[in-house]
Design a protein around this motif. Structure first.
Motif, PDB file in Angstrom:
ATOM      1  N   TRP A  30       9.557   2.872   2.014  1.00 18.34           N
ATOM      2  CA  TRP A  30       8.691   2.915   0.839  1.00 18.34           C
ATOM      3  C   TRP A  30       7.481   2.029   1.086  1.00 18.34           C
ATOM      4  O   TRP A  30       7.610   0.847   1.387  1.00 18.34           O
ATOM      5  CB  TRP A  30       9.473   2.434  -0.387  1.00 18.34           C
ATOM      6  CG  TRP A  30       8.763   2.719  -1.662  1.00 18.34           C
ATOM      7  CD1 TRP A  30       8.770   3.885  -2.366  1.00 18.34           C
ATOM      8  CD2 TRP A  30       7.913   1.821  -2.381  1.00 18.34           C
ATOM      9  NE1 TRP A  30       7.992   3.777  -3.489  1.00 18.34           N
ATOM     10  CE2 TRP A  30       7.451   2.517  -3.521  1.00 18.34           C
ATOM     11  CE3 TRP A  30       7.501   0.505  -2.184  1.00 18.34           C
ATOM     12  CZ2 TRP A  30       6.596   1.958  -4.451  1.00 18.34           C
ATOM     13  CZ3 TRP A  30       6.642  -0.070  -3.115  1.00 18.34           C
ATOM     14  CH2 TRP A  30       6.195   0.651  -4.239  1.00 18.34           C
ATOM     15  N   LEU A  31       6.270   2.606   0.995  1.00 15.96           N
ATOM     16  CA  LEU A  31       5.075   1.870   1.407  1.00 15.96           C
ATOM     17  C   LEU A  31       4.140   1.539   0.253  1.00 15.96           C
ATOM     18  O   LEU A  31       3.050   1.019   0.454  1.00 15.96           O
ATOM     19  CB  LEU A  31       4.293   2.689   2.439  1.00 15.96           C
ATOM     20  CG  LEU A  31       5.034   3.018   3.732  1.00 15.96           C
ATOM     21  CD1 LEU A  31       4.290   4.068   4.516  1.00 15.96           C
ATOM     22  CD2 LEU A  31       5.222   1.762   4.568  1.00 15.96           C
ATOM     23  N   GLY A  32       4.538   1.869  -0.975  1.00 18.71           N
ATOM     24  CA  GLY A  32       3.644   1.586  -2.093  1.00 18.71           C
ATOM     25  C   GLY A  32       2.813   2.792  -2.473  1.00 18.71           C
ATOM     26  O   GLY A  32       2.924   3.323  -3.564  1.00 18.71           O
ATOM     27  N   SER A  33       1.963   3.248  -1.521  1.00 22.15           N
ATOM     28  CA  SER A  33       1.136   4.409  -1.827  1.00 22.15           C
ATOM     29  C   SER A  33       1.905   5.702  -1.585  1.00 22.15           C
ATOM     30  O   SER A  33       1.597   6.745  -2.145  1.00 22.15           O
ATOM     31  CB  SER A  33      -0.120   4.394  -0.963  1.00 22.15           C
ATOM     32  OG  SER A  33       0.250   4.405   0.401  1.00 22.15           O
ATOM     33  N   GLU A  34       2.889   5.650  -0.708  1.00 24.33           N
ATOM     34  CA  GLU A  34       3.705   6.817  -0.398  1.00 24.33           C
ATOM     35  C   GLU A  34       5.019   6.347   0.196  1.00 24.33           C
ATOM     36  O   GLU A  34       5.256   5.146   0.340  1.00 24.33           O
ATOM     37  CB  GLU A  34       2.978   7.757   0.562  1.00 24.33           C
ATOM     38  CG  GLU A  34       2.616   7.088   1.874  1.00 24.33           C
ATOM     39  CD  GLU A  34       1.710   7.927   2.766  1.00 24.33           C
ATOM     40  OE1 GLU A  34       1.571   9.143   2.516  1.00 24.33           O
ATOM     41  OE2 GLU A  34       1.170   7.361   3.718  1.00 24.33           O
ATOM     42  N   GLN A  35       5.866   7.299   0.532  1.00 27.43           N
ATOM     43  CA  GLN A  35       7.163   6.959   1.099  1.00 27.43           C
ATOM     44  C   GLN A  35       7.459   7.909   2.255  1.00 27.43           C
ATOM     45  O   GLN A  35       7.312   9.116   2.117  1.00 27.43           O
ATOM     46  CB  GLN A  35       8.223   7.123   0.014  1.00 27.43           C
ATOM     47  CG  GLN A  35       9.631   7.185   0.556  1.00 27.43           C
ATOM     48  CD  GLN A  35      10.680   7.077  -0.530  1.00 27.43           C
ATOM     49  OE1 GLN A  35      11.373   6.088  -0.641  1.00 27.43           O
ATOM     50  NE2 GLN A  35      10.808   8.123  -1.321  1.00 27.43           N
ATOM     51  N   ALA A  85       6.169  12.656   4.322  1.00 31.72           N
ATOM     52  CA  ALA A  85       5.536  11.648   3.470  1.00 31.72           C
ATOM     53  C   ALA A  85       5.663  12.129   2.026  1.00 31.72           C
ATOM     54  O   ALA A  85       5.077  13.142   1.664  1.00 31.72           O
ATOM     55  CB  ALA A  85       4.072  11.470   3.854  1.00 31.72           C
ATOM     56  N   LEU A  86       6.475  11.430   1.258  1.00 36.48           N
ATOM     57  CA  LEU A  86       6.729  11.837  -0.124  1.00 36.48           C
ATOM     58  C   LEU A  86       5.958  10.932  -1.071  1.00 36.48           C
ATOM     59  O   LEU A  86       5.507   9.849  -0.685  1.00 36.48           O
ATOM     60  CB  LEU A  86       8.232  11.737  -0.424  1.00 36.48           C
ATOM     61  CG  LEU A  86       9.170  12.428   0.573  1.00 36.48           C
ATOM     62  CD1 LEU A  86      10.624  12.177   0.189  1.00 36.48           C
ATOM     63  CD2 LEU A  86       8.877  13.922   0.658  1.00 36.48           C
ATOM     64  N   SER A  87       5.814  11.384  -2.291  1.00 39.72           N
ATOM     65  CA  SER A  87       5.172  10.572  -3.319  1.00 39.72           C
ATOM     66  C   SER A  87       5.922   9.245  -3.468  1.00 39.72           C
ATOM     67  O   SER A  87       7.147   9.192  -3.338  1.00 39.72           O
ATOM     68  CB  SER A  87       5.196  11.347  -4.633  1.00 39.72           C
ATOM     69  OG  SER A  87       5.153  10.454  -5.713  1.00 39.72           O
ATOM     70  N   SER A  88       5.188   8.179  -3.788  1.00 39.44           N
ATOM     71  CA  SER A  88       5.854   6.878  -3.945  1.00 39.44           C
ATOM     72  C   SER A  88       6.761   6.878  -5.179  1.00 39.44           C
ATOM     73  O   SER A  88       7.609   6.006  -5.327  1.00 39.44           O
ATOM     74  CB  SER A  88       4.821   5.761  -4.052  1.00 39.44           C
ATOM     75  OG  SER A  88       3.963   6.015  -5.142  1.00 39.44           O
TER      76      SER A  88
END
Ligand code: ADP
Ligand code: MG
Length: 420
Positions: free
Chosen positions: A312-317, A352-355
């Motif tokens: 989980w990266l904040g802007s995306e996952q 890359a999924l929505s956060s």
């Protein structure tokens, strides 16, 4: 200022090694072109041939329309900025920048040297550092001194060979913006070499992708990203990299390791009677079905899968999904990976999924992708069979309009600043 034209340029080194195998490239006056490719693909060799540090085995180099093959480096009026800056440690910033002017003995008066160096220093925001020595400067400031030296020479073009690779990630980002801004302000033709696709995509008006001494594609960043010509360009451009999956074709359907869909209409004739293709899907073209509106979800393909790890990266996952590859394409993808200096991650899907997605490690999830976004490659020739030449051309034309507009804006700002 000048255009640079390469026609069928070849470099064979003394030991017989063919480092550059017939590269043709037209660089317009004022354009910012990036040469990008994995280490050892011939980028530095090509740049050194342009600047005159390396003989051209065959082919023609023109600068400003004049043949330059046999001209000495000095007569080519180019300025090269190296990775290690090549600054003189015992000289001040002022004297480092003034160096190329003093080298041309008697050609510039002391007043002229003062004026030119101070002008360059103000463009580069180095006015406060002119009396300091390189050892006392930050990496970014040293980089600017090296550029100042290129600016005072009023060269017809700037050539950069991996100028940022010694800097840490944050400074690299700052310097990237600075180089882009400078290039716009000065409007000087620039050829910039890097192995870093992010640097290439963010800096270049156009990007030339090299593989083993051969030019693969020259296009705008968006052109390379959306309409790559082959597997190599598709895999090289983009981060995380494009996923490549075996696609079995049968009765008009395309079967992937985790989903089965009708073969898109526009591809049927191009795929012909092939029974196996390589399918490319970018990580960001997937989504967690749970976060989509019904209408969007129903317009795409959904599939259930086991998720291994998530980040989980904040802007995306990012989510990683292992799959079994087809033995007939496994060797091909391994070879591609070696070519790309890759990380050998070709048997897991990266999405890359929505956060907002609540998919987590070890989940069974329903994922979604838009079948209109998939690319289909010929496993024999590596060619992108889903490329649309008309769309690719349109993208590059728009890019060229944008480049001219931003060059004009930058130069108008300069005029206003100079007048006020
Ligand atoms: N002087 C040389 N003699 C023989 N081969 C060389 C020489 N210089 C470079 N090469 C080879 O040419 C290829 C391209 O080198 P280079 O242009 O430095 O690549 P890049 O800058 O893309 O990493 C490499 O395989 C390299 O080993
Ligand atoms: Mg190099």
């Amino acid at each position: 200022m000048a255009s640079i034209t390469l026609t069928d340029i070849v470099k064979q080194y003394g030991d017989g090694f063919h480092a550059v195998k017939g590269v043709s490239l037209d660089i317009a006056d004022g354009e910012f072109v990036i040469l990008v490719g994995p280490s050892g693909c011939g980028k530095s060799t090509l740049l050194r041939m342009i600047v005159g540090l390396e003989d051209i085995t065959s082919g023609e180099l023109k600068i400003g329309g004049k043949r330059m093959n046999d001209k000495a480096p000095r007569e080519r009026h180019l300025a090269m900025v190296f990775q290690n800056y090549a600054l003189y440690p015992h000289l001040t910033v002022f004297e480092n920048i003034a160096f190329p002017l003093r080298l041309q003995k008697g050609q510039f008066s002391e007043d002229e040297i003062q004026r030119k160096v101070r002008l360059a220093a103000s463009t580069l925001e180095l006015e406060d550092h002119l009396d300091r020595k390189p050892a006392n400067l930050s990496g970014g400031q040293r980089q600017r001194v090296a550029m100042g030296r290129a600016i005072v020479r009023e060269a017809d073009a700037f050539l950069f060979d991996e100028p940022l690779s010694n800097l840490d990630a944050k400074l690299r980002g700052q310097m990237r913006t600075e180089i882009a801004r400078m290039q716009r302000r000065l409007g000087t033709t620039t050829v910039y070499v890097t192995h870093d696709q992010t640097e290439a995509m963010t800096l270049g008006d156009r990007v030339a992708v090299l593989r083993k001494g051969e030019l693969q594609q020259v296009a705008s960043p968006r052109g390379l990203y959306e309409q790559p010509v082959n597997l190599f360009v598709a895999g090289f451009i983009g981060s995380p990299p494009m996923n490549f999956l075996p696609g079995e074709v049968k009765n008009g359907r395309l079967s992937l390791p985790f989903a089965d869909l009708p073969l898109p209409e526009n591809l049927r004739s191009r795929v012909g009677d092939r029974s196996l293709v390589i399918v490319g899907i970018r990580p960001e073209h997937f989504e967690d079905a749970a976060v989509l509106e019904d209408s969007k979800r129903e317009a795409g393909v959904t599939f259930e899968t086991d998720v291994d790890v998530t980040e989980w990266l904040g802007s995306e996952q990012y989510a990683y999904i292992p799959f079994d590859t087809h033995p007939d394409v496994a060797a091909k993808l391994e070879e591609l990976d070696r070519d790309l200096d890759g990380e050998g991650m070709r048997t897991q899907l990266v999405v890359a999924l929505s956060s907002e997605s609540r998919v987590r490690d070890g989940d069974r999830a329903t994922l979604w992708f838009d079948p209109a976004k998939i690319l289909v490659f010929d496993p024999e020739t590596n060619e992108n069979m889903s490329r649309d030449d008309a769309v690719a051309q349109q993208i590059d034309e728009e890019n060229e309009q944008d480049r001219r507009a931003s060059l004009e804006r930058a130069q108008k700002r300069e005029q206003v600043a100079a007048a006020g």
